[in-house]
Design a protein around this motif. Structure first.
Motif, mmCIF file in Angstrom:
data_model
loop_
_atom_site.group_PDB
_atom_site.id
_atom_site.type_symbol
_atom_site.label_atom_id
_atom_site.label_comp_id
_atom_site.label_asym_id
_atom_site.label_seq_id
_atom_site.Cartn_x
_atom_site.Cartn_y
_atom_site.Cartn_z
ATOM 1 N N GLY A 1 -2.884 -100.793 -66.077
ATOM 2 C CA GLY A 1 -2.347 -99.441 -66.134
ATOM 3 C C GLY A 1 -1.686 -99.027 -64.832
ATOM 4 N N LEU A 2 -2.269 -99.434 -63.704
ATOM 5 C CA LEU A 2 -1.700 -99.085 -62.403
ATOM 6 C C LEU A 2 -0.356 -99.781 -62.198
ATOM 7 C CD1 LEU A 2 -2.152 -97.477 -59.872
ATOM 8 C CD2 LEU A 2 -3.547 -99.335 -58.946
ATOM 9 N N TRP A 3 -0.252 -101.051 -62.592
ATOM 10 C CA TRP A 3 1.014 -101.783 -62.488
ATOM 11 C C TRP A 3 2.091 -101.093 -63.330
ATOM 12 C CZ3 TRP A 3 2.603 -106.555 -60.190
ATOM 13 C CH2 TRP A 3 3.836 -107.038 -60.641
ATOM 14 N N LEU A 4 1.757 -100.775 -64.588
ATOM 15 C CA LEU A 4 2.734 -100.144 -65.477
ATOM 16 C C LEU A 4 3.132 -98.767 -64.959
ATOM 17 C CD1 LEU A 4 1.279 -101.132 -68.971
ATOM 18 C CD2 LEU A 4 3.078 -102.273 -67.650
ATOM 19 N N ALA A 5 2.185 -98.034 -64.355
ATOM 20 C CA ALA A 5 2.511 -96.725 -63.794
ATOM 21 C C ALA A 5 3.468 -96.860 -62.608
ATOM 22 C CB ALA A 5 1.229 -96.008 -63.361
ATOM 23 N N LEU A 6 3.225 -97.848 -61.753
ATOM 24 C CA LEU A 6 4.120 -98.076 -60.618
ATOM 25 C C LEU A 6 5.531 -98.405 -61.090
ATOM 26 C CD1 LEU A 6 1.733 -100.167 -58.334
ATOM 27 C CD2 LEU A 6 2.780 -97.994 -57.696
ATOM 28 N N VAL A 7 5.631 -99.267 -62.085
ATOM 29 C CA VAL A 7 6.943 -99.654 -62.618
ATOM 30 C C VAL A 7 7.635 -98.447 -63.241
ATOM 31 C CG1 VAL A 7 8.115 -101.057 -64.363
ATOM 32 C CG2 VAL A 7 6.286 -102.054 -62.981
ATOM 33 N N THR A 8 6.891 -97.647 -63.995
ATOM 34 C CA THR A 8 7.464 -96.483 -64.670
ATOM 35 C C THR A 8 8.014 -95.473 -63.672
ATOM 36 O OG1 THR A 8 5.964 -96.725 -66.554
ATOM 37 C CG2 THR A 8 6.961 -94.560 -66.216
ATOM 38 N N PHE A 9 7.237 -95.128 -62.673
ATOM 39 C CA PHE A 9 7.686 -94.109 -61.719
ATOM 40 C C PHE A 9 8.786 -94.634 -60.808
ATOM 41 C CE2 PHE A 9 3.679 -92.031 -62.896
ATOM 42 C CZ PHE A 9 4.150 -90.743 -63.097
ATOM 43 N N TYR A 10 8.801 -95.943 -60.558
ATOM 44 C CA TYR A 10 9.897 -96.501 -59.758
ATOM 45 C C TYR A 10 11.213 -96.393 -60.524
ATOM 46 C CZ TYR A 10 12.485 -99.749 -56.777
ATOM 47 O OH TYR A 10 13.415 -100.322 -55.948
ATOM 48 N N CYS A 11 11.177 -96.716 -61.821
ATOM 49 C CA CYS A 11 12.386 -96.567 -62.634
ATOM 50 C C CYS A 11 12.783 -95.095 -62.742
ATOM 51 C CB CYS A 11 12.161 -97.149 -64.026
ATOM 52 S SG CYS A 11 12.010 -98.951 -64.076
ATOM 53 N N LEU A 12 11.798 -94.206 -62.902
ATOM 54 C CA LEU A 12 12.085 -92.770 -62.970
ATOM 55 C C LEU A 12 12.780 -92.279 -61.701
ATOM 56 C CD1 LEU A 12 8.906 -91.221 -64.641
ATOM 57 C CD2 LEU A 12 11.274 -90.976 -65.425
ATOM 58 N N LEU A 13 12.371 -92.825 -60.567
ATOM 59 C CA LEU A 13 12.983 -92.406 -59.313
ATOM 60 C C LEU A 13 14.475 -92.722 -59.303
ATOM 61 C CD1 LEU A 13 12.765 -91.359 -56.396
ATOM 62 C CD2 LEU A 13 12.209 -93.678 -55.699
ATOM 63 N N TRP A 14 14.847 -93.905 -59.765
ATOM 64 C CA TRP A 14 16.263 -94.268 -59.762
ATOM 65 C C TRP A 14 17.045 -93.474 -60.798
ATOM 66 C CZ3 TRP A 14 18.747 -96.577 -56.023
ATOM 67 C CH2 TRP A 14 18.003 -97.306 -55.095
ATOM 68 N N PHE A 15 16.444 -93.160 -61.931
ATOM 69 C CA PHE A 15 17.114 -92.276 -62.881
ATOM 70 C C PHE A 15 17.248 -90.876 -62.293
ATOM 71 C CE2 PHE A 15 16.171 -95.468 -66.161
ATOM 72 C CZ PHE A 15 17.386 -95.445 -66.845
ATOM 73 N N GLY A 16 16.268 -90.463 -61.508
ATOM 74 C CA GLY A 16 16.369 -89.179 -60.839
ATOM 75 C C GLY A 16 17.527 -89.143 -59.854
ATOM 76 N N LEU A 17 17.736 -90.235 -59.128
ATOM 77 C CA LEU A 17 18.870 -90.298 -58.206
ATOM 78 C C LEU A 17 20.192 -90.245 -58.971
ATOM 79 C CD1 LEU A 17 17.562 -93.026 -55.717
ATOM 80 C CD2 LEU A 17 17.814 -90.585 -55.276
ATOM 81 N N ALA A 18 20.239 -90.922 -60.133
ATOM 82 C CA ALA A 18 21.445 -90.847 -60.967
ATOM 83 C C ALA A 18 21.667 -89.417 -61.459
ATOM 84 C CB ALA A 18 21.315 -91.812 -62.146
ATOM 85 N N TYR A 19 20.589 -88.726 -61.752
ATOM 86 C CA TYR A 19 20.661 -87.328 -62.202
ATOM 87 C C TYR A 19 21.215 -86.438 -61.091
ATOM 88 C CZ TYR A 19 18.972 -82.965 -64.342
ATOM 89 O OH TYR A 19 18.879 -81.713 -64.892
ATOM 90 N N VAL A 20 20.780 -86.677 -59.863
ATOM 91 C CA VAL A 20 21.275 -85.892 -58.726
ATOM 92 C C VAL A 20 22.760 -86.141 -58.514
ATOM 93 C CG1 VAL A 20 21.148 -85.632 -56.215
ATOM 94 C CG2 VAL A 20 19.050 -85.763 -57.557
ATOM 95 N N VAL A 21 23.185 -87.391 -58.543
ATOM 96 C CA VAL A 21 24.605 -87.712 -58.343
ATOM 97 C C VAL A 21 25.440 -87.122 -59.479
ATOM 98 C CG1 VAL A 21 26.286 -89.598 -58.241
ATOM 99 C CG2 VAL A 21 24.121 -89.769 -56.995
#
Length: 375
Positions: A129-149
């Motif tokens: 669960g911790l691995w999947l959470a890390l992967v999920t939030f890392y991908c969310l961060l990059w989508f967040g950067l795309a959202y900002v741009v």
């Protein structure tokens, strides 16, 4: 031997650059502790390819490729005005497109992780669960950067260049600068200097008077002081005595080297919020038990095993006790298995969660203060 856990195949970490097994004998420890097998230089240049590398360094590029034109493509095709004329808000359109791409990328990332875990036969515990959470939030961060741009409302070319620039800054430039800063802020004695000094001490032992060498050794092991005076040109106990004295001569350097590496690691962890790539990679390595503290723990374990070997064999060398076949069963054995650094992984997840919140809040603020212009 540093036995890996099943998680190590998902994130190689320090096992890619540091030896994970050493062939220990009664000779000088430091020369053996840092020895590694020769490898093909082409393979060393390419490096090993693990799941953590794909997720941390390549998946952001996939996010960029899918998300750089969330809103700009409609504007450039001249259909944004028609789209905004519908009874839906522009924010809802951007959110729906972002969510669709997020579903695709997360499905691929989590699917790859699941396949890798099944292939590696990792135990189904909290680390999954911790691995999947890390992967999920890392991908969310990059989508967040795309959202900002996207919120800047520029054309697709600008968005693509801006997002690739962010990838270069956060994945390449910041880690490189951080490495330079940490190296300057936490200087570490050179490993080669340690090895050279030890070899000089050991090689110099051949030319020193035997009694001088043995007296120095007896100061460390007074229980062997009653052994016979050495009159021969070569005696094994004298040879192993100056081998050990070579280790003793670099003991402060070895301790400073290990302590310096640990301090560097702790400093990088404190500054890892500057780069999501460093944070995610360090967290995945900690979760897999392949981070630097685990490697240092392995070296300490190997050092204790070397001490146990000397304590076992010195009795036979110095007291001339006959070594029988049955004595092999009494020889010390060594085993070391990686353990996960859960605390480090949880801390990394917390940093990612905070970064995701900041990035999406910034994107929402941009869309509020800058109404979407259809032209």
């Amino acid at each position: 031997m540093h036995h890996p856990t099943a998680w190590a195949s998902l994130s190689l970490g320090q096992r890619d650059v540091n030896p994970y097994y050493v062939k220990l004998r009664l000779l000088g420890l430091q020369g053996q502790l840092y020895a590694s097998e020769n490898v093909n230089p082409t393979k060393a240049l390419n490096g090993n390819f693990d799941l953590a590398f794909v997720l941390v360094y390549l998946f952001p590029l996939l996010v960029i490729a899918l998300s750089f034109n969330l809103l700009s493509s409609e504007r450039e095709q001249g259909i944004l005005t028609l789209l905004l004329a519908q009874p839906i808000s522009a924010g809802l359109v951007v959110g729906a497109k972002l969510l669709f791409r997020l579903t695709l990328v997360l499905g691929l990332a989590l699917g790859l992780s699941a396949v890798a875990m099944l292939g590696a036969q990792v135990p189904l515990d909290g680390r999954v669960g911790l691995w999947l959470a890390l992967v999920t939030f890392y991908c969310l961060l990059w989508f967040g950067l795309a959202y900002v741009v996207t919120g800047l409302q520029r054309n697709s070319a600008f968005n693509a260049v801006a997002l690739v620039g962010l990838w270069l800054i956060l994945v390449v430039l910041v880690p490189g600068l951080l490495n330079v800063y940490v190296s300057a802020a936490r200087p570490v004695p050179q490993g080669i200097a340690l090895t050279v000094k030890q070899r000089e001490e050991i090689h110099g032992g051949w030319d020193k008077p035997k009694m001088e060498t043995m007296n120095r050794f007896f100061a460390l092991y007074p229980q062997f002081r009653d052994t016979a005076t050495i009159k021969e040109r070569f005696v094994w106990r004298w040879y192993y005595a100056f081998q050990h004295l070579g280790d003793q001569s670099v003991r402060p350097l070895a301790a400073a080297y290990s302590q310096g590496l640990q301090q560097r690691y702790e400093l990088v962890n404190r500054l890892s919020w500057l780069s999501p790539a460093i944070n995610a990679q360090s967290s995945l390595n900690a979760l897999a038990g392949t981070d630097l503290p685990t490697h240092l723990a392995f070296q300490q374990s190997a050092t204790r095993y070397h001490d146990a070997l000397r304590a076992f064999y010195y009795r036979y060398l110095f007291h001339k006790v006959a070594f029988t076949h049955a004595d092999y069963a009494k020889e010390p054995t060594h085993t070391f298995t990686s353990t996960p650094e859960i605390k480090t992984a949880v801390s990394g997840l917390g940093k990612l969660l905070g970064s995701v919140g900041v990035v999406f809040a910034t994107g929402l603020l941009l869309f509020r203060v800058r109404p979407i212009n259809p032209r």
